[in-house]
Write a protein that holds these residues in place. Sequence first.
Motif, PDB file in Angstrom:
ATOM      1  N   ALA C 847      -5.829   5.870  -0.292  1.00  0.00           N
ATOM      2  CA  ALA C 847      -5.983   4.772   0.216  1.00  0.00           C
ATOM      3  C   ALA C 847      -5.157   3.808  -0.308  1.00  0.00           C
ATOM      4  CB  ALA C 847      -7.394   4.116   0.109  1.00  0.00           C
ATOM      5  N   PRO C 848      -4.149   3.224   0.470  1.00  0.00           N
ATOM      6  CA  PRO C 848      -3.126   2.376  -0.076  1.00  0.00           C
ATOM      7  C   PRO C 848      -3.789   1.088  -0.689  1.00  0.00           C
ATOM      8  CG  PRO C 848      -2.565   3.048   2.139  1.00  0.00           C
ATOM      9  CD  PRO C 848      -3.938   3.381   1.913  1.00  0.00           C
ATOM     10  N   GLU C 850      -6.706   0.927  -2.062  1.00  0.00           N
ATOM     11  CA  GLU C 850      -7.257   0.844  -3.426  1.00  0.00           C
ATOM     12  C   GLU C 850      -6.221   0.609  -4.651  1.00  0.00           C
ATOM     13  OE1 GLU C 850      -9.188   4.686  -3.362  1.00  0.00           O
ATOM     14  OE2 GLU C 850     -10.622   4.197  -1.560  1.00  0.00           O
ATOM     15  N   THR C 851      -5.186   1.237  -4.539  1.00  0.00           N
ATOM     16  CA  THR C 851      -4.295   1.246  -5.646  1.00  0.00           C
ATOM     17  C   THR C 851      -3.878  -0.076  -5.995  1.00  0.00           C
ATOM     18  OG1 THR C 851      -2.995   2.138  -3.850  1.00  0.00           O
ATOM     19  CG2 THR C 851      -2.906   3.160  -6.051  1.00  0.00           C
ATOM     20  N   ASN C 882      -1.742  -3.902   2.710  1.00  0.00           N
ATOM     21  CA  ASN C 882      -1.232  -2.896   2.414  1.00  0.00           C
ATOM     22  C   ASN C 882      -2.036  -1.775   3.273  1.00  0.00           C
ATOM     23  OD1 ASN C 882       0.869  -1.443   1.156  1.00  0.00           O
ATOM     24  ND2 ASN C 882      -0.646  -0.626  -0.544  1.00  0.00           N
TER      25      ASN C 882
END
Lengths: 166, 463, 1018
Positions: C847-848, C850-851, C882
């Motif tokens: 998942a973008p 989360e990062t 994001n």
Amino acid sequence: MYDDDMTLLAGAKELVSKGVYIRDVFSPFPIHGIDPVIGIKQTRLAICAFIYGLVGLALALAGMYYFMIVDWPMNVGGKPNNFFYQNLPAFVPISFEFTVLLAAHGMALTYFIRNWTLPGVTARNPYPETTNDRFVMEIHPSDFGMSVEDLTAELQKTGTILIEER
Amino acid sequence: MHQEAAIREPLILGEKTYGKITDDVLDSVVGKAGRSWWIAFGIAAVMAAWGIGCILYLLGTGIGTWGLNKTVGWAWDITNFVWWVGIGHAGTLISAVLLLFRQKWRMAINRSAEAMTIFAVMMAAVWPGIHMGRIWLAYFVFPLPNQFGSLWVNFNSPLLWDVFAISTYFSVSLVFWYIGLIPDFATIRDKVTQVVPKKVYSLLAFGWTGNAKAWNRFEEISLVLAGLATPLVFSVHSIVSMDFATSVIPGWHTTIFPPYFVSGAVFSGFAMVLTLLIIMRKVMHLEDYITIKHIEYMNIVIIVTGSIVGVAYLTELFISWYSGVEYEAYAFINRATGDYWWSYWAMMTCNVVSPQVFWFKKLRTSIGFTFFMSIIVNIGMWFERFVIIVTSLHRDYLPSSWTMFHPTFVDIGCFIGTIGIFFVLFLLFARFFPVLPLNELKTILKSSGEQYKKVGTTTAEEH
Amino acid sequence: MSNNKKYWKGVEELNDSPAFKEVKSKEFNEYLPAEDFLGDEGLLENSNTSRRDFLKYLGFGVTAASLAACEAPVNKVIPHVIKGDKTNPGVANYFATNYSDGFDYCDIVVKTREGRPIKIEGNKKSPLTNGAINSRVNSSVLSLYDEKRYRAPQIGGTPTSWSKFNGTVKKKLSDALANGGTVRILTNSITSPSTKKLVGEFVAANPNADIKHVSYDAVSASGMLEANKESFGIAALPTYDLSKAKSIVSIGADFMNSFPSSLELTSQYAKGRKPENGWMSKHFQFEASLSLSGSNADVRMPMKPSEYGKTVAAIYNYLNGNTSGVAPKVEMAAKHLMANKGESIVLCGSNDKNIQNVVVAINEMLGNYGSTININNASYQRQGMDAEVVNLVKELKGGSVDVLIVDGVNPVYSMPADVDFKGAMSKAKTSIVFASRPNETSAEAKMVGAANHYLESWNDANPVANHFSITQPSISPLFDTMQLQDCMISWMGMDGNYYDYIKATWSAVTFPMQSKTLLFEDFWNTTLEAGYFIGKSAEMVAASFTNNTSTALSAISKIKSSALEIEFYSKVGIGDGNQSHNPWLQELPDPISKITWDNYIAMNPAEAKEQGFAIEYGEQKDADTVNISINGVNFENVPVIAQPGQAPGTLSVALGYGQTIGKSDEVIGFNVYPALKGMVTYSTDVSMEAAGGNYQIATTQTHQTVMGRTSVVRETTLDVFKKGDKDAYNPAHILATHEGPMNVNDVDLWAAHPVATAGHHWGMSIDLNSCIGCGSCVTSCNSENNVPVVGKDEVRRSREMHWMRIDRYFSANAESVEERNYGEMESPEDNPQVVHQPMMCQHCNHAPCETVCPVAATTHSNEGLNQMTYNRCIGTRYCANNCPYKVRRFNWFNYMGYDKFADLNPSQDDLGRMVLNPDVTVRARGVMEKCSLCVQRIQTGKLDAKKESRPVMDGDIETACSSACPTNAITFGDYNDKSSRVLAASQNSRAYRVIEEVGTQSNIYYQTKVRNVESNIA
């Protein structure tokens, strides 16, 4: 007391060659080349900075290793947070920043303490003009057993503008 | 103090002695503030007040008072953040990098440039703060021990990198700046006669004595801090650029960002320094210290960085086509021809085209024109960030959620506000702080002072 | 002699030792210090514990004990139907009942928590609706907590008590009935046998009086009823079976939304749209305005509403061999019908009995009766005969009506202007209106009966001849309200209440229909639990088909067209408007235009451009306004919208608007009913000119086309799909790498975090071929997850909070990315093909969002869920930026408290707050939120399984959206369960992940849409 850094420098050389010991020199800006003449060693601040930096780096890496890998490895966007080295790229920026942080501040702190320049400290320069455009040598005849008269004579030769005894 | 060729143009004009320098600089500090100062200060204060009002309204009501929406989650807030950080860079760059390169011409400007850095970074730091939905929980971004034991921050997040980068950058430049200020505070301390200022300045001076050993350490730490600050300058904006570069949004996901952002930062920073100095030298009669030469040097830097930025823009365009990624290609076509075409072309003209006129020495050395250009460049750089953030977000992957961004009066108010606060701080600095580094200037008086050059004495320095 | 035996206490006594004597002389063996304790005066004197103190302590002790036994007083008590015994805190109870408002019929299950109904879902067991449900039904729970509801009955506008109210009514009735007066009861289409019986008894009880019950449908199906009456002698609707129909031809019938029994038809329709079955129904739609059904049609032909009749006639003639001068698409349809005799259905939305007669004739000719259409098992879901209604109005105007009783309808609002029901009603000597909240009709009434919400009422229903259902309350009335039936019982002086009456009816009518259970109580309880009962269809053998088609055809040929025509339709959310006060429905985007909180004049984009009207709408792109006159009724400054698919020369406008909504007195949209002359669903008497004004439009989707992005939406045609070459219709994403071409999922920058193969791995699969875009999932999600209502202004700023949305894409004039003709790609076709794509958090494994979260507020669970930690979130919105799917929603304001939303968000008053789901956090200002895949339901499902010490079975857990989907397009399940439907679906050859090449590894799969048309590429 002198009104020009160059005269003082020349005079200082002259005196030292005569065996005069100059305790200290007060000037409004750094007089380049005075240090060796009156025998002041190069400071070791830079080495401290380096050490502080290393400490910072170590702290940063250790911290992130503990927070992200050991204490609670979470699945964040499928990043490989089970292994330090796999996740290392993400840690580079902060490691660097923290290194600089500690290096800079550690050094600054040392600098203040060694110079004893801290809030509320009173200045010890003999004449207030030394922070503007006057240059002063501090000489104690007793240090090298020279009579005040001789010393004054010597000093006169070096084009000083004022000699004061205290 | 090394020997300097007589053909070099003097950096300090007029008949000067050490004492004269002190007096010139301290006139403003000890003397009364001129009318022009009060006018400037008044305007800035009004702007600041309005901005603070808007910010309070924002914090009281919610981020919804800005024009953001489900698709465009950042707009003016982060645009302004990046813009201010960028501006901040010039100060450190001038004082640190030029110090390492032993560029003497820096000395006239680095004090105020650094001051600008400090204030600009302060203004930058405002934005990540107020753009949070719950600013009262901002401390969550620090890896603090908490009642949940093992609840830490996410070190994978570029936003967290920012937190460290910005705080480090700010504190280090602050220290660097202050260490340089101390001897000059001492000078003021020993010069002023009024009681209160004397007390204040002696407090600020930390009891500086100016003995040989202290000066020795002083030069050492200046050098090392400069050495530390230099990579810092480059790292900070690289990290800021990673907010975008590490994301998946077409138009953000670009490896060219770090160098491109850094040069952009220097570009805008120098422009802002020019804006400030040109005003300051006039208001505070420092023409002898901040000479045409200085301005020309800085204009040259602007040409260089401006051109680098231009190359970066073109590279982006090329890659978006060359990559063959549909979304990437569309992102850039949309920038140039989409609903926000005007911002893209504003950016292009202000940042790439207009600085090229500085190739003409006549324009390069014209104060008025330089001032005009410095404003243009900063407008352009603001648009660059706006283009990157908004035009990338407003049309990303799923056409169903494409939207537009329309600023509200709160967006505008907050921005104007930070500009106001910035100038308030800077004017206070100009009023009460030594705007030129006395001790440094005095060291170059003999090598670069005009009257010394006239006599052609280079005899002074033999050793 | 007496026994003088002596027993010793012990040997000691025997030998009588002195020691023993000594002990014996004492009462206690041990020495007790009582004496020297009491003896010591000093001790008592010095002790500060007097007798008083002792009593004090005692008194306090008792009081304290008794106080501790009491409970703190409860301020608001919500009475339970079945007293506490079954309601345990934190455990939901479910009640099977039905929703029947005369527009929709649905067998439903009501979820209650702590005695509060909080959620409505379809009854999966029901053979009639098959668990299908639509937005109108699942949002109706909010109407229960409507702050504007009547709290008590009113006489002459002043609140009163029921005893007084009923007394007055009783008196007026008896007065009227004594001298053979006239009583009229006007209601919506009532399918309830008990109510009908009750009315019947009311009539029977007063033989000399003139009492009549008139059914009235705001959106009338009178034409069909009459046609069936003429054709089969039954004034009822047939039941259809679309699942058997290979060919579906609809002429202006929006059978997925407003057509009678739309829910049944929708669930059947989906069964025939599974390409894996080897066949797929082919759906032809001939209509003026792009309806929900039309948007799902394989072949759609825009035409003027006045041409429906001619089209029907053309098909009829074509089937009779007269093939001359038939439009190609009509011919295509007719051919296809012929090819599928007995397996086809022709539907028509017209309210003209002649047209419907021909439709009946066509279906008869195709032999559909008996196979796909069943007239014997009739449907009673529309009963309003326009003639009767008109007649009633005539009577009223004549002043001959003594008592008018209105229930469940709002005729003053919904009757055409020329009818002037308001004036007519004022002529009635007594007008009694039952309404649950003030409306146009109750405002005119002399007496207002504060009616129950259906969730507070006992009733029964018989929507289809053989389908019976009990309406049971899931909460006792919140206010001092009563339902008409109970009142009638008291008016008629019967004893008992309606509940008993229903039971009596059932034991008499339905109980005999079955033989399973012997005891009525058992039968009653099982039915109550199941919610429905399948009995015998009433005995009505259809009279042989007598249908004078020729006269009908000649009548049709006389229908006039005009240059500009307007069609009236009902929106998916608002329907006929009896729930237009429901903010959930107002904020539900229209499936076609994606516009919320308004109705509007829709016109063809090309024509709109010609006339210089705005054709794009957004935060700062307003619509233009027009002054329009329809059937002589004028509407000033109403917005006009460019609607792709709208037939040239036609306009369309939605009914059911123009009422005040929710808590505010703001009027939303404008009421078109007055222009609905003679209940005809269109008008040829239209004149429109630009008013020059601007009108703010709140749309959730400002961009109409998919820009040729084939990895977002994938569609193909049946023939291509049948060829079975996956790469032709669902190619994998291949990247060129230095190691040669690789699948995008095999390319990764870093060693990925392993995805758990043990335990659960939740995921979802959505079949674009089944999804019809009705939006039932959206409202269901809203009520399950406490999604706030933000109102028109915020929606206009693209800040709607819906976790679940349905993306609607029109096919564009240019679809090829290679040409890069973006201008053309942005403009939708004039008669576009439509794709509906449900979109919610994709729960990406990489998942973008989360990062990038600095505080780790959104992380991945080891069950594959992308989870939000609300109280950790600081609201940087980086995650939303994001997110490639833009499914994250930010709390821009404090929707629960900020006064901007006081009139909009139902949960700002403590009545509306009762609808909130206690299992789901109400989000604070400044935090990010998004679809959680109904994690609370997952937890419940896991717990239930645990309690029964068994693994979680596939299908145990349904998310709000998947359970609400009338076509079962959404499948939820566990990828680690090898037998799960979702795993199978994800491996299906049509399965793909949206923008998979970005590498998000999402857990939501989609199935390529297949259209039943001939492709040019194949």
